[in-house]
Scaffold this motif. Structure first.
Motif: not given
Length: 180
Positions: A25-29, A97-104, A111-114, A153-155
Motif C-alpha cells: 500500500r502506497l500512502v500519500t506523502g 523519464l524526466p523529473t516530475g513524470a508520474r507513474l499511475r 508516484v512522481e519521479i524525483t 507518493v502523490v496518490a
C-alpha cells in the motif's frame, strides 16, 4: 506509454534486500506502508545523519526488470526486491523519464519521479562487482546510473504484481533525472 508491475517489495527494517509481497500500500506523502523508508522526511541513515529535516524524495524505489535481465546475462544472480527496490517494473524506460513524470500504478496509486537512485557499495554484499555493473559511461564520458529511480507518493493505493503502469509526462521543457 505503459508497462506493468512485476513485483512489489518492502522491509520494515533497514536491510538492502526487501522481501517480495503479494501487494503493498502506497500512502500519500509518506511512501510504502510498513517500509523502513516511509516518511515525510529522509529515512536513509546517511541522509538522516546529515540533516534529518530534509524532505524524503526517496519514498519509493522503482527498478526496471530489464536491468535484472541484463545483470543475469552478465552472470549476476539478482531477483526482484534484492537490490532494495519497492516496485519492479517491465516495459517502462524508467531511466529515460524526466523529473516530475508520474507513474499511475494499478487503479489509484500515483508516484512522481524525483530522481535517480545512486548505486551504493552495499550492492557488493549481494555479489562482488554488482555496483560497478549498475554504472556505465555514455558517449560523452558522463556517469550513467542504472539502479532505478526514486519517487514520492502523490496518490495512495494498493499495488500488486500484474498491475498496469501508465506514464504521464510533465509539461516541457523536461529536466533530465539526477541522483537524489
Amino acid at each position: 506509454m505503459g508497462g506493468c508491475v512485476i513485483a512489489v517489495s518492502r522491509s520494515a527494517t533497514h536491510t538492502l534486500s526487501k522481501p517480495n509481497q503479494e501487494r503493498i500500500r502506497l500512502v500519500t506523502g509518506l511512501g510504502v506502508e510498513g517500509d523502513a523508508h516511509q516518511g515525510e522526511t529522509v529515512r536513509h541513515r546517511s541522509r538522516v545523519a546529515r540533516d534529518p529535516s530534509q524532505p524524503n524524495l526517496r519514498q519509493v524505489h522503482l527498478m526496471h526488470a530489464e536491468l535484472h535481465d541484463e545483470l543475469q546475462a552478465a552472470g549476476f544472480l539478482v531477483s526482484a526486491g534484492e537490490m532494495g527496490e519497492n516496485v519492479t517494473t517491465r516495459g517502462i524506460a524508467l531511466l529515460q523519464l524526466p523529473t516530475g513524470a508520474r507513474l499511475r500504478l494499478g487503479g489509484a496509486a500515483v508516484v512522481e519521479i524525483t530522481g535517480l537512485r545512486n548505486p551504493c557499495a552495499q550492492l557488493e554484499r549481494i555479489q562482488t562487482g554488482l555496483m560497478a555493473a549498475t554504472l556505465a559511461r555514455d558517449a560523452r564520458g558522463d556517469l550513467v546510473r542504472m539502479a532505478g529511480v526514486m519517487g514520492v507518493v502523490v496518490a495512495g493505493g494498493e499495488v500488486a504484481p500484474g498491475d498496469p503502469i501508465r506514464v504521464e509526462l510533465p509539461p516541457g521543457p523536461h529536466r533530465a533525472l539526477a541522483p537524489v
